[in-house]
Enzyme design. Structure first.
Site, short mmCIF file in Angstrom:
data_model
loop_
_atom_site.label_atom_id
_atom_site.label_comp_id
_atom_site.label_asym_id
_atom_site.label_seq_id
_atom_site.Cartn_x
_atom_site.Cartn_y
_atom_site.Cartn_z
N SER A 226 88.97 80.51 68.69
CA SER A 226 87.59 81.56 68.74
C SER A 226 88.15 82.72 69.94
CB SER A 226 86.49 80.35 69.20
OG SER A 226 86.00 81.42 70.77
N THR A 227 88.21 83.73 68.90
CA THR A 227 88.11 85.06 70.23
C THR A 227 87.04 85.62 70.88
OG1 THR A 227 90.33 85.64 69.17
CG2 THR A 227 89.53 87.24 70.76
N GLY A 228 86.51 85.05 71.86
CA GLY A 228 84.83 85.19 71.70
C GLY A 228 85.02 87.15 72.89
N LYS A 229 84.02 87.17 72.99
CA LYS A 229 83.90 88.87 74.34
C LYS A 229 83.98 88.59 76.08
CE LYS A 229 79.44 89.82 75.40
NZ LYS A 229 78.48 88.78 74.67
N GLU A 230 84.16 87.17 76.22
CA GLU A 230 84.84 87.53 77.51
C GLU A 230 86.50 86.14 77.41
OE1 GLU A 230 82.14 88.37 80.74
OE2 GLU A 230 81.67 86.52 79.56
N ALA A 231 85.66 85.29 76.82
CA ALA A 231 87.70 84.73 76.26
C ALA A 231 88.15 83.72 75.26
CB ALA A 231 87.06 83.88 76.91
N ASN A 232 89.47 83.29 75.54
CA ASN A 232 89.65 82.92 74.35
C ASN A 232 89.69 81.54 74.25
OD1 ASN A 232 90.26 86.04 74.18
ND2 ASN A 232 91.64 85.18 72.53
N ILE B 161 86.35 69.38 71.35
CA ILE B 161 84.96 68.87 69.92
C ILE B 161 86.10 68.82 68.58
CG2 ILE B 161 83.31 68.67 70.03
CD1 ILE B 161 83.33 67.34 72.31
N ASP C 18 72.40 80.41 77.69
CA ASP C 18 72.77 81.41 76.44
C ASP C 18 72.49 80.39 75.71
OD1 ASP C 18 74.08 83.43 75.25
OD2 ASP C 18 76.02 82.88 76.19
N ASP D 15 79.61 75.89 76.65
CA ASP D 15 79.79 77.32 77.47
C ASP D 15 79.02 77.53 78.33
OD1 ASP D 15 80.29 79.86 77.20
OD2 ASP D 15 79.84 80.54 75.48
#
Ligand SMILES: Nc1ncnc2c1ncn2[C@@H]1O[C@H](COP(=O)(O)OP(=O)(O)O)[C@@H](O)[C@H]1O
Ligand SMILES: [Mg+2]
Length: 256
Positions: A59-65, A150, A193, A210
């Site tokens: 995953s490529t998120g807003k702040e982290a990969n 997971i 969140d 998260d």
């Protein structure tokens, strides 16, 4: 020229241009994630036997990969790497300031991100101790967090509840409310969140992920965050056909 050919040519050109753009974009993202210090951190983790290969982006998120990593013994671990440049420092500072576990009084972005990752690690441990279904953390080092992967044995990560609704929504909802209750009373944390995006459907068992922004219950914003988490969960489960009111769920979580 045959108009069909020129149309095909144009389509081909467009595809090539898009591919070029994509590879430029890939490289930009790669250089943003793997800056010098992050690479050094990964090398250290490798030298200390925590990680062998980093091999697939999850995953490529807003702040982290998040990547899949192969651990020395051959099993898969999840590797969450915070990108220093795109992290939301104001938020991090605000959340960390009210948390008595952290004495970070800094404007240094890297130090803040490191504290943030350490917070996620400690929050995962607190959840585990409270018997909540979360990935088991392995180690936090600088901006990198290693944790239990997971997913299945072939390396497919579990989908989020958003992507794969539960087969038994009522049961899943009950499990989650129970987890929120344990988080509140035993781990003394509020997720902050929580929604179908941060819950994995692992063979029909919900796994909460998260937890970096999760706050201790005596943090000044914990109540506000709990209210929001409850609203999000109710909204998501409504889509799965489960109906509940905010007050009813809040009561269930807060009462001992
Ligand atoms: N331990 C894990 N095992 C498998 N997949 C994970 C794990 N942790 C995160 N992921 C995947 O990566 C995504 C982003 O992770 P998350 O911790 O939610 O970071 P973000 O801050 O980017 O939202 C998740 O939605 C999930 O698909
Ligand atoms: Mg997330």
């Amino acid at each position: 020229m045959d108009p069909k050919v020129s149309k095909a040519d144009a389509a081909l050109d467009k595809m090539r241009a898009e591919k070029r753009l994509k590879s430029v974009e890939d490289r930009r993202v790669a250089s943003e994630v793997f800056d010098k210090l992050t690479l050094e951190t990964l090398y250290k983790l490798a030298n200390n036997g925590y990680l062998n290969i980093l091999n697939g982006a999850i995953s490529t998120g807003k702040e982290a990969n998040v990547f899949k990593g192969i651990h020395d013994k051959g099993h898969i671990v999840a590797v969450k790497i915070y990108r220093i440049n795109t992290s939301d420092f104001k938020k991090m500072q605000y959340y960390i300031q009210g948390d008595p576990r952290f004495k970070v009084r800094t404007n240094n972005k890297r130090q803040l991100v490191n504290a943030w990752v350490n917070k996620e690690f400690r929050n995962l441990n607190r959840c585990l101790e409270a018997d909540i279904n979360v990935p088991e953390p392995v180690i936090a080092k600088n901006n990198v967090l290693l944790m239990e992967f997971i997913g299945d044995e072939d390396g497919n990560p579990a989908p989020t509840l958003r992507n794969q609704p539960p087969e038994k929504p009522e049961k899943c909802f009950e499990t989650l409310i129970n987890a929120m209750k344990k988080m509140y009373h035993d781990a003394k944390l509020v997720h902050g969140d929580l929604s179908g995006y941060n819950i994995l459907n692992h063979n029909e068992e919900p796994v909460i992920i998260d937890v970096s922004q999760s706050v201790v219950t005596d943090h000044p914003i914990s109540r506000e965050l709990l209210e929001r988490d409850i609203d999000n969960i109710i909204r998501d489960f409504k889509k799965f056909g489960v109906f509940a009111t905010h007050d009813e769920i809040k009561q269930k979580i807060i009462e001992k």
